[in-house]
Write an enzyme that holds these catalytic residues in place. Structure first.
Site, PDB file in Angstrom:
ATOM      1  N   SER A 179       0.837  -1.221   0.000  1.00 39.88           N
ATOM      2  CA  SER A 179       0.000   0.000   0.000  1.00 39.88           C
ATOM      3  C   SER A 179       0.864   1.259   0.000  1.00 39.88           C
ATOM      4  O   SER A 179       0.564   2.240  -0.693  1.00 39.88           O
ATOM      5  CB  SER A 179      -0.887   0.029   1.248  1.00 39.88           C
ATOM      6  OG  SER A 179      -1.838  -0.994   1.190  1.00 39.88           O
ATOM      7  N   ASP A 194      -6.704  -7.903   5.000  1.00 38.66           N
ATOM      8  CA  ASP A 194      -5.916  -8.736   4.077  1.00 38.66           C
ATOM      9  C   ASP A 194      -5.348  -9.978   4.755  1.00 38.66           C
ATOM     10  O   ASP A 194      -4.760 -10.838   4.095  1.00 38.66           O
ATOM     11  CB  ASP A 194      -4.767  -7.914   3.475  1.00 38.66           C
ATOM     12  CG  ASP A 194      -5.290  -6.868   2.501  1.00 38.66           C
ATOM     13  OD1 ASP A 194      -6.435  -7.009   2.026  1.00 38.66           O
ATOM     14  OD2 ASP A 194      -4.563  -5.895   2.223  1.00 38.66           O
TER      15      ASP A 194
HETATM   16  C1  S3P Z   1      -5.628  -1.248   0.113  1.00 41.45           C
HETATM   17  C2  S3P Z   1      -6.854  -1.243   0.718  1.00 41.45           C
HETATM   18  C3  S3P Z   1      -7.631  -2.455   1.029  1.00 41.45           C
HETATM   19  C4  S3P Z   1      -6.769  -3.697   0.963  1.00 41.45           C
HETATM   20  C5  S3P Z   1      -5.918  -3.715  -0.267  1.00 41.45           C
HETATM   21  C6  S3P Z   1      -4.976  -2.514  -0.281  1.00 41.45           C
HETATM   22  C7  S3P Z   1      -4.952   0.019  -0.154  1.00 41.45           C
HETATM   23  O1  S3P Z   1      -8.684  -2.591   0.085  1.00 41.45           O
HETATM   24  O2  S3P Z   1      -7.573  -4.857   1.003  1.00 41.45           O
HETATM   25  O3  S3P Z   1      -5.143  -4.897  -0.305  1.00 41.45           O
HETATM   26  O4  S3P Z   1      -3.749   0.021  -0.498  1.00 41.45           O
HETATM   27  O5  S3P Z   1      -5.593   1.076  -0.042  1.00 41.45           O
HETATM   28  P1  S3P Z   1     -10.121  -1.857   0.294  1.00 41.45           P
HETATM   29  O6  S3P Z   1      -9.929  -0.408   0.146  1.00 41.45           O
HETATM   30  O7  S3P Z   1     -10.998  -2.451  -0.773  1.00 41.45           O
HETATM   31  O8  S3P Z   1     -10.557  -2.249   1.675  1.00 41.45           O
END
Ligand code: S3P
Length: 429
Positions: free
Chosen positions: A23, A316
Protein backbone atom coordinates in the site's frame (compact mmCIF):
# COMPACT_ATOMS: atom_id res chain seq x y z
CA UNK A 1 6.50 -22.82 -10.86
CA UNK A 2 2.73 -22.69 -11.07
CA UNK A 3 2.47 -25.88 -9.06
CA UNK A 4 4.52 -26.18 -5.92
CA UNK A 5 4.92 -29.02 -3.46
CA UNK A 6 5.07 -28.10 0.20
CA UNK A 7 6.38 -30.67 2.63
CA UNK A 8 5.05 -30.63 6.16
CA UNK A 9 7.81 -29.50 8.50
CA UNK A 10 8.75 -29.75 12.15
CA UNK A 11 11.35 -27.01 11.76
CA UNK A 12 10.54 -23.36 11.20
CA UNK A 13 13.07 -20.85 12.39
CA UNK A 14 15.14 -17.90 11.32
CA UNK A 15 15.25 -14.19 10.79
CA UNK A 16 13.25 -12.71 7.93
CA UNK A 17 12.67 -9.28 6.45
CA UNK A 18 9.32 -9.07 4.68
CA UNK A 19 9.02 -7.33 1.31
CA UNK A 20 8.27 -3.59 1.29
CA UNK A 21 4.71 -2.56 2.09
CA UNK A 22 2.46 -2.76 -0.98
CA UNK A 23 0.00 0.00 0.00
CA UNK A 24 2.80 2.42 0.89
CA UNK A 25 4.76 1.59 -2.29
CA UNK A 26 1.71 2.35 -4.46
CA UNK A 27 1.14 5.66 -2.71
CA UNK A 28 4.82 6.65 -2.94
CA UNK A 29 4.61 6.34 -6.74
CA UNK A 30 1.21 8.05 -6.95
CA UNK A 31 2.16 11.10 -4.89
CA UNK A 32 5.69 11.41 -6.32
CA UNK A 33 4.20 11.33 -9.82
CA UNK A 34 1.81 14.14 -8.92
CA UNK A 35 4.51 16.29 -7.30
CA UNK A 36 6.38 18.96 -9.21
CA UNK A 37 10.06 17.93 -9.33
CA UNK A 38 12.27 14.97 -8.51
CA UNK A 39 11.87 12.71 -5.50
CA UNK A 40 12.96 9.19 -4.61
CA UNK A 41 11.47 5.99 -3.29
CA UNK A 42 13.76 3.59 -1.45
CA UNK A 43 12.81 -0.01 -0.64
CA UNK A 44 10.02 0.15 -3.23
CA UNK A 45 8.11 -3.15 -3.62
CA UNK A 46 9.08 -4.65 -6.95
CA UNK A 47 6.12 -6.98 -7.40
CA UNK A 48 3.41 -7.20 -10.06
CA UNK A 49 0.83 -4.95 -8.35
CA UNK A 50 3.11 -2.04 -7.63
CA UNK A 51 4.81 -2.34 -11.02
CA UNK A 52 1.31 -1.88 -12.53
CA UNK A 53 1.19 1.50 -10.79
CA UNK A 54 4.67 2.41 -12.05
CA UNK A 55 3.77 1.50 -15.66
CA UNK A 56 0.49 3.43 -15.41
CA UNK A 57 2.26 6.67 -14.44
CA UNK A 58 4.88 6.19 -17.14
CA UNK A 59 2.05 5.96 -19.67
CA UNK A 60 0.74 9.27 -18.28
CA UNK A 61 4.08 10.91 -19.11
CA UNK A 62 5.86 10.71 -15.73
CA UNK A 63 9.61 10.06 -15.81
CA UNK A 64 10.29 7.10 -13.48
CA UNK A 65 13.76 5.54 -13.36
CA UNK A 66 14.53 2.46 -11.33
CA UNK A 67 17.98 0.92 -11.03
CA UNK A 68 16.68 -1.79 -8.70
CA UNK A 69 17.97 0.13 -5.64
CA UNK A 70 16.37 3.56 -5.70
CA UNK A 71 13.42 4.68 -7.74
CA UNK A 72 13.72 8.25 -9.00
CA UNK A 73 10.43 9.92 -9.94
CA UNK A 74 10.24 13.27 -11.70
CA UNK A 75 6.66 14.45 -11.49
CA UNK A 76 5.20 17.32 -13.46
CA UNK A 77 2.65 18.48 -10.91
CA UNK A 78 -1.01 17.52 -10.52
CA UNK A 79 -1.87 19.27 -13.82
CA UNK A 80 1.15 17.94 -15.73
CA UNK A 81 -0.05 14.43 -16.70
CA UNK A 82 -0.65 13.76 -20.37
CA UNK A 83 -3.41 11.78 -22.08
CA UNK A 84 -2.35 8.11 -22.41
CA UNK A 85 -2.18 6.86 -25.99
CA UNK A 86 -3.57 3.44 -25.06
CA UNK A 87 -5.67 1.62 -22.50
CA UNK A 88 -3.95 1.43 -19.09
CA UNK A 89 -3.73 -2.14 -17.80
CA UNK A 90 -3.83 -2.23 -13.99
CA UNK A 91 -3.23 -6.00 -13.90
CA UNK A 92 -4.52 -7.53 -10.67
CA UNK A 93 -4.30 -4.34 -8.65
CA UNK A 94 -7.41 -2.84 -7.05
CA UNK A 95 -5.31 -0.08 -5.48
CA UNK A 96 -3.96 0.96 -8.90
CA UNK A 97 -7.34 1.13 -10.65
CA UNK A 98 -9.28 2.76 -7.81
CA UNK A 99 -6.70 5.40 -6.85
CA UNK A 100 -5.96 6.12 -10.49
CA UNK A 101 -9.67 6.67 -11.16
CA UNK A 102 -9.53 9.50 -8.64
CA UNK A 103 -6.47 11.08 -10.26
CA UNK A 104 -7.81 10.73 -13.81
CA UNK A 105 -11.14 12.22 -12.76
CA UNK A 106 -9.26 15.44 -12.13
CA UNK A 107 -7.58 15.48 -15.53
CA UNK A 108 -9.22 16.98 -18.63
CA UNK A 109 -8.53 14.10 -20.99
CA UNK A 110 -9.79 10.67 -21.94
CA UNK A 111 -8.45 7.46 -20.43
CA UNK A 112 -9.49 3.83 -20.17
CA UNK A 113 -8.52 1.53 -17.29
CA UNK A 114 -8.70 -2.23 -17.37
CA UNK A 115 -7.12 -5.24 -15.66
CA UNK A 116 -6.89 -9.02 -15.51
CA UNK A 117 -9.88 -11.40 -15.18
CA UNK A 118 -9.98 -10.93 -11.40
CA UNK A 119 -9.82 -7.12 -11.50
CA UNK A 120 -12.46 -6.97 -14.25
CA UNK A 121 -14.91 -8.67 -11.89
CA UNK A 122 -14.32 -6.36 -8.92
CA UNK A 123 -16.86 -3.65 -8.03
CA UNK A 124 -16.08 -0.15 -9.24
CA UNK A 125 -19.40 1.62 -8.53
CA UNK A 126 -17.91 2.43 -5.11
CA UNK A 127 -15.51 4.89 -6.81
CA UNK A 128 -17.59 5.75 -9.89
CA UNK A 129 -20.50 7.06 -7.77
CA UNK A 130 -18.56 9.65 -5.72
CA UNK A 131 -16.23 10.64 -8.58
CA UNK A 132 -19.22 11.20 -10.89
CA UNK A 133 -20.80 13.40 -8.21
CA UNK A 134 -17.65 15.50 -8.28
CA UNK A 135 -18.16 15.99 -12.04
CA UNK A 136 -16.10 13.27 -13.76
CA UNK A 137 -17.74 11.44 -16.64
CA UNK A 138 -17.14 7.72 -16.08
CA UNK A 139 -18.68 4.77 -17.85
CA UNK A 140 -17.94 1.12 -17.27
CA UNK A 141 -18.94 -2.38 -18.19
CA UNK A 142 -22.16 -4.06 -16.98
CA UNK A 143 -24.12 -0.94 -16.11
CA UNK A 144 -21.14 1.07 -14.90
CA UNK A 145 -20.09 -1.55 -12.39
CA UNK A 146 -16.98 -3.36 -13.63
CA UNK A 147 -13.78 -2.50 -15.53
CA UNK A 148 -12.92 -1.46 -18.17
CA UNK A 149 -13.63 2.09 -17.01
CA UNK A 150 -13.66 5.01 -19.48
CA UNK A 151 -12.97 8.35 -17.80
CA UNK A 152 -13.25 11.90 -19.07
CA UNK A 153 -12.14 14.09 -16.19
CA UNK A 154 -11.70 17.73 -15.33
CA UNK A 155 -13.71 20.59 -13.81
CA UNK A 156 -14.27 18.83 -10.47
CA UNK A 157 -16.33 20.27 -7.61
CA UNK A 158 -15.62 19.36 -3.99
CA UNK A 159 -17.74 16.71 -2.30
CA UNK A 160 -18.83 15.65 1.19
CA UNK A 161 -19.24 11.90 1.06
CA UNK A 162 -20.27 9.22 3.55
CA UNK A 163 -18.70 6.00 2.43
CA UNK A 164 -20.95 2.93 2.63
CA UNK A 165 -17.97 0.67 3.51
CA UNK A 166 -14.57 1.07 5.20
CA UNK A 167 -12.17 1.14 2.24
CA UNK A 168 -8.81 2.85 2.00
CA UNK A 169 -8.94 2.55 -1.78
CA UNK A 170 -12.25 4.41 -2.03
CA UNK A 171 -11.19 6.99 0.57
CA UNK A 172 -7.87 7.62 -1.21
CA UNK A 173 -9.51 7.81 -4.62
CA UNK A 174 -11.87 10.57 -3.46
CA UNK A 175 -9.07 12.44 -1.64
CA UNK A 176 -6.90 12.35 -4.77
CA UNK A 177 -9.79 13.74 -6.84
CA UNK A 178 -10.21 16.33 -4.08
CA UNK A 179 -6.72 17.67 -4.88
CA UNK A 180 -8.20 18.88 -8.20
CA UNK A 181 -11.41 20.43 -6.79
CA UNK A 182 -11.57 24.03 -5.56
CA UNK A 183 -12.61 23.95 -1.87
CA UNK A 184 -12.84 21.20 0.72
CA UNK A 185 -13.63 17.57 -0.02
CA UNK A 186 -14.63 15.52 3.03
CA UNK A 187 -14.86 11.73 3.24
CA UNK A 188 -16.41 9.96 6.23
CA UNK A 189 -15.80 6.28 6.86
CA UNK A 190 -18.01 3.91 8.86
CA UNK A 191 -14.84 2.47 10.50
CA UNK A 192 -11.20 3.40 10.16
CA UNK A 193 -9.39 1.82 7.21
CA UNK A 194 -5.62 2.03 6.66
CA UNK A 195 -4.44 5.64 6.82
CA UNK A 196 -1.26 5.65 4.70
CA UNK A 197 -2.69 8.33 2.39
CA UNK A 198 -3.47 10.61 5.32
CA UNK A 199 0.05 10.15 6.70
CA UNK A 200 1.93 10.56 3.42
CA UNK A 201 0.03 13.21 1.43
CA UNK A 202 0.67 16.07 3.92
CA UNK A 203 4.42 15.35 3.65
CA UNK A 204 4.07 16.22 -0.06
CA UNK A 205 2.43 19.52 0.95
CA UNK A 206 -1.25 18.63 0.64
CA UNK A 207 -3.66 20.51 2.88
CA UNK A 208 -5.25 17.50 4.60
CA UNK A 209 -6.64 16.98 8.07
CA UNK A 210 -8.14 14.08 9.98
CA UNK A 211 -10.90 14.50 12.54
CA UNK A 212 -12.18 11.16 13.88
CA UNK A 213 -13.63 9.28 10.93
CA UNK A 214 -13.64 12.39 8.69
CA UNK A 215 -10.77 13.23 6.36
CA UNK A 216 -10.74 16.64 4.68
CA UNK A 217 -8.56 17.77 1.80
CA UNK A 218 -8.45 21.28 0.34
CA UNK A 219 -7.79 21.24 -3.39
CA UNK A 220 -5.81 23.51 -5.67
CA UNK A 221 -2.37 23.16 -4.06
CA UNK A 222 0.72 21.88 -5.83
CA UNK A 223 2.57 18.93 -4.31
CA UNK A 224 6.35 18.97 -3.76
CA UNK A 225 8.61 15.91 -4.02
CA UNK A 226 9.73 13.94 -0.95
CA UNK A 227 12.27 11.15 -0.42
CA UNK A 228 10.32 8.16 0.85
CA UNK A 229 11.59 4.98 2.49
CA UNK A 230 9.04 2.16 2.43
CA UNK A 231 8.89 -0.07 5.54
CA UNK A 232 8.16 -3.83 5.45
CA UNK A 233 4.67 -5.18 4.86
CA UNK A 234 2.80 -6.61 7.86
CA UNK A 235 0.44 -8.38 5.45
CA UNK A 236 3.38 -10.39 4.08
CA UNK A 237 4.94 -10.80 7.54
CA UNK A 238 1.68 -12.35 8.76
CA UNK A 239 2.39 -15.63 6.91
CA UNK A 240 5.63 -16.01 8.89
CA UNK A 241 3.93 -15.06 12.16
CA UNK A 242 1.31 -17.77 11.77
CA UNK A 243 3.82 -20.37 10.50
CA UNK A 244 5.91 -19.76 13.62
CA UNK A 245 2.87 -19.97 15.88
CA UNK A 246 1.35 -23.19 14.54
CA UNK A 247 4.51 -25.29 14.18
CA UNK A 248 5.52 -26.50 17.66
CA UNK A 249 8.97 -25.28 18.67
CA UNK A 250 9.14 -22.79 15.76
CA UNK A 251 10.65 -19.36 16.26
CA UNK A 252 11.08 -16.37 13.92
CA UNK A 253 12.31 -12.83 14.20
CA UNK A 254 10.59 -10.64 11.61
CA UNK A 255 12.50 -7.42 10.98
CA UNK A 256 11.35 -4.00 9.76
CA UNK A 257 7.56 -4.48 9.93
CA UNK A 258 5.22 -1.49 9.58
CA UNK A 259 3.02 -1.54 12.71
CA UNK A 260 0.67 1.29 11.73
CA UNK A 261 -2.29 0.78 14.12
CA UNK A 262 -4.74 0.65 11.19
CA UNK A 263 -2.92 -2.52 10.05
CA UNK A 264 -2.13 -4.42 13.26
CA UNK A 265 -5.43 -6.28 13.78
CA UNK A 266 -3.61 -9.54 13.01
CA UNK A 267 -1.26 -9.09 16.00
CA UNK A 268 -4.21 -8.29 18.26
CA UNK A 269 -6.18 -11.30 16.97
CA UNK A 270 -3.25 -13.72 17.32
CA UNK A 271 -2.44 -12.45 20.81
CA UNK A 272 -6.04 -13.02 21.86
CA UNK A 273 -5.61 -16.58 20.56
CA UNK A 274 -2.75 -16.94 23.05
CA UNK A 275 0.21 -16.28 20.72
CA UNK A 276 3.63 -15.41 22.09
CA UNK A 277 4.66 -12.30 20.09
CA UNK A 278 7.04 -9.55 21.14
CA UNK A 279 7.32 -6.17 19.43
CA UNK A 280 10.82 -4.70 19.74
CA UNK A 281 12.90 -1.76 18.54
CA UNK A 282 9.96 0.48 17.63
CA UNK A 283 11.03 3.35 15.36
CA UNK A 284 9.66 5.73 12.72
CA UNK A 285 10.24 5.37 8.97
CA UNK A 286 8.71 8.00 6.65
CA UNK A 287 5.97 8.78 9.17
CA UNK A 288 5.04 5.15 9.80
CA UNK A 289 5.77 3.19 13.01
CA UNK A 290 8.04 0.20 12.39
CA UNK A 291 9.23 -2.65 14.66
CA UNK A 292 10.84 -6.07 14.77
CA UNK A 293 8.43 -8.81 15.79
CA UNK A 294 9.47 -12.01 17.53
CA UNK A 295 7.09 -15.00 17.39
CA UNK A 296 7.41 -18.39 19.05
CA UNK A 297 5.23 -21.47 18.65
CA UNK A 298 5.17 -22.20 22.36
CA UNK A 299 1.67 -23.09 23.44
CA UNK A 300 -1.17 -24.08 21.10
CA UNK A 301 -3.52 -21.36 19.88
CA UNK A 302 -7.11 -21.15 21.07
CA UNK A 303 -10.16 -20.02 19.08
CA UNK A 304 -11.34 -16.40 18.88
CA UNK A 305 -14.40 -14.38 17.82
CA UNK A 306 -13.65 -11.69 15.25
CA UNK A 307 -16.04 -8.95 14.13
CA UNK A 308 -16.77 -5.22 14.31
CA UNK A 309 -14.17 -2.45 14.22
CA UNK A 310 -11.13 -4.72 14.13
CA UNK A 311 -12.15 -6.10 10.71
CA UNK A 312 -10.67 -3.35 8.45
CA UNK A 313 -7.36 -3.53 10.35
CA UNK A 314 -6.81 -7.16 9.36
CA UNK A 315 -8.79 -7.28 6.14
CA UNK A 316 -5.92 -8.74 4.08
CA UNK A 317 -4.90 -11.18 6.83
CA UNK A 318 -8.14 -13.22 6.94
CA UNK A 319 -6.84 -16.04 4.71
CA UNK A 320 -3.89 -16.68 7.04
CA UNK A 321 -6.04 -16.10 10.13
CA UNK A 322 -8.29 -18.91 8.83
CA UNK A 323 -5.23 -21.21 8.82
CA UNK A 324 -4.42 -20.22 12.42
CA UNK A 325 -8.07 -20.92 13.32
CA UNK A 326 -7.95 -24.31 11.58
CA UNK A 327 -5.11 -25.30 13.92
CA UNK A 328 -6.49 -23.68 17.09
CA UNK A 329 -8.42 -25.33 19.87
CA UNK A 330 -12.17 -24.62 19.53
CA UNK A 331 -14.43 -22.87 17.02
CA UNK A 332 -13.32 -19.50 15.61
CA UNK A 333 -16.03 -17.23 14.21
CA UNK A 334 -15.41 -14.38 11.79
CA UNK A 335 -18.33 -12.01 11.03
CA UNK A 336 -18.73 -8.54 9.50
CA UNK A 337 -16.15 -9.34 6.82
CA UNK A 338 -18.38 -9.31 3.70
CA UNK A 339 -15.70 -7.23 1.92
CA UNK A 340 -13.70 -10.48 1.68
CA UNK A 341 -16.12 -11.61 -1.02
CA UNK A 342 -14.88 -8.89 -3.41
CA UNK A 343 -11.11 -9.12 -2.99
CA UNK A 344 -8.71 -10.67 -5.55
CA UNK A 345 -10.93 -13.75 -5.13
CA UNK A 346 -13.98 -14.46 -2.97
CA UNK A 347 -11.75 -15.15 0.02
CA UNK A 348 -14.54 -16.58 2.19
CA UNK A 349 -15.50 -19.19 -0.41
CA UNK A 350 -11.87 -19.84 -1.39
CA UNK A 351 -10.59 -20.47 2.16
CA UNK A 352 -13.63 -22.58 3.03
CA UNK A 353 -13.15 -24.75 -0.08
CA UNK A 354 -9.39 -25.18 0.31
CA UNK A 355 -9.27 -25.82 4.07
CA UNK A 356 -12.12 -28.35 3.72
CA UNK A 357 -9.85 -30.28 1.33
CA UNK A 358 -7.40 -30.54 4.25
CA UNK A 359 -10.07 -31.94 6.55
CA UNK A 360 -11.28 -28.79 8.33
CA UNK A 361 -14.94 -28.37 9.29
CA UNK A 362 -16.15 -24.95 8.15
CA UNK A 363 -19.48 -23.14 8.01
CA UNK A 364 -19.80 -20.24 5.56
CA UNK A 365 -21.85 -17.09 6.18
CA UNK A 366 -22.46 -14.20 3.77
CA UNK A 367 -20.11 -12.07 5.90
CA UNK A 368 -17.65 -14.59 7.30
CA UNK A 369 -17.16 -18.15 8.43
CA UNK A 370 -16.79 -20.38 11.44
CA UNK A 371 -13.90 -22.79 11.59
CA UNK A 372 -13.60 -25.75 13.91
CA UNK A 373 -9.96 -26.17 14.84
CA UNK A 374 -8.39 -29.56 14.25
CA UNK A 375 -5.22 -30.98 15.73
CA UNK A 376 -3.94 -32.01 12.33
CA UNK A 377 -4.37 -30.99 8.70
CA UNK A 378 -4.49 -33.62 5.97
CA UNK A 379 -2.26 -32.85 2.99
CA UNK A 380 -4.18 -32.20 -0.24
CA UNK A 381 -3.99 -30.67 -3.71
CA UNK A 382 -5.22 -27.10 -3.19
CA UNK A 383 -5.83 -24.09 -5.46
CA UNK A 384 -4.75 -20.47 -5.15
CA UNK A 385 -7.83 -19.22 -7.05
CA UNK A 386 -5.30 -16.91 -8.73
CA UNK A 387 -5.09 -15.04 -5.42
CA UNK A 388 -1.65 -14.34 -3.91
CA UNK A 389 -2.86 -14.40 -0.32
CA UNK A 390 -4.73 -17.70 -0.75
CA UNK A 391 -1.56 -19.26 -2.27
CA UNK A 392 0.54 -18.09 0.71
CA UNK A 393 -2.03 -19.01 3.38
CA UNK A 394 -2.40 -22.53 1.95
CA UNK A 395 1.40 -22.88 1.86
CA UNK A 396 1.49 -22.28 5.62
CA UNK A 397 -1.33 -24.83 6.01
CA UNK A 398 0.84 -27.24 3.99
CA UNK A 399 3.85 -26.63 6.25
CA UNK A 400 1.73 -27.54 9.27
CA UNK A 401 0.31 -30.72 7.67
CA UNK A 402 2.00 -34.11 7.77
CA UNK A 403 2.97 -35.08 4.21
CA UNK A 404 3.05 -33.21 0.89
CA UNK A 405 0.53 -30.51 -0.03
CA UNK A 406 0.39 -29.29 -3.63
CA UNK A 407 -0.37 -25.62 -4.29
CA UNK A 408 -1.75 -25.06 -7.79
CA UNK A 409 -1.55 -21.53 -9.15
CA UNK A 410 1.40 -20.82 -6.85
CA UNK A 411 2.84 -18.13 -9.13
CA UNK A 412 0.13 -15.77 -7.84
CA UNK A 413 2.55 -14.92 -5.00
CA UNK A 414 4.33 -12.62 -7.49
CA UNK A 415 1.53 -10.09 -7.03
CA UNK A 416 2.90 -9.00 -3.64
CA UNK A 417 5.74 -11.31 -2.54
CA UNK A 418 7.96 -12.68 -5.34
CA UNK A 419 10.51 -14.24 -2.90
CA UNK A 420 7.90 -15.95 -0.74
CA UNK A 421 8.81 -19.58 -1.48
CA UNK A 422 12.56 -18.91 -1.11
CA UNK A 423 12.03 -17.30 2.28
CA UNK A 424 9.75 -20.13 3.41
CA UNK A 425 12.36 -22.65 2.22
CA UNK A 426 15.08 -20.95 4.24
CA UNK A 427 13.04 -21.12 7.46
CA UNK A 428 11.92 -24.72 7.04
CA UNK A 429 15.17 -26.45 6.06
C1 S3P B 1 -5.63 -1.25 0.11
C2 S3P B 1 -6.85 -1.24 0.72
C3 S3P B 1 -7.63 -2.46 1.03
C4 S3P B 1 -6.77 -3.70 0.96
C5 S3P B 1 -5.92 -3.72 -0.27
C6 S3P B 1 -4.98 -2.51 -0.28
C7 S3P B 1 -4.95 0.02 -0.15
O1 S3P B 1 -8.68 -2.59 0.09
O2 S3P B 1 -7.57 -4.86 1.00
O3 S3P B 1 -5.14 -4.90 -0.30
O4 S3P B 1 -3.75 0.02 -0.50
O5 S3P B 1 -5.59 1.08 -0.04
P1 S3P B 1 -10.12 -1.86 0.29
O6 S3P B 1 -9.93 -0.41 0.15
O7 S3P B 1 -11.00 -2.45 -0.77
O8 S3P B 1 -10.56 -2.25 1.68
Amino acid sequence: MDRIEIKGTKVFRGEVTPPPDKSISHRAVFFSSLAKGTGSVRNFLRAQDTLSTMHAFRSLGVDIRDDGQVMIVTGKGIHGLSEPSDVINCGNSGTTIRLLSGVLSGNPFFSVLTGDDSLRSRPMARVITPLSRMGAVITARAGDRYPPLAIRGGGLKPLSYEMPMASAQVKSSILLAGLYAGGETVVTEPARSRDHTERMLPAFGADLRVDGLNVTVRGGRDLSPVDIVVPGDISSAAFFMVAALVIPGAEVMIRNVCINPTRTGIIEALRSMGAVMKTENVRDISGEPVADIYCRGEAGLKSVEIGGEIVPSLIDEFPILCVAAALADGVTTIRGAEELRVKESDRIAAMAAELRKMGVEIEEFPDGLSIRGTGRLTPAVVESHGDHRIAMAMTVAGLAAEGVTVIQGASAVGISFPDFFDMIGRCSS
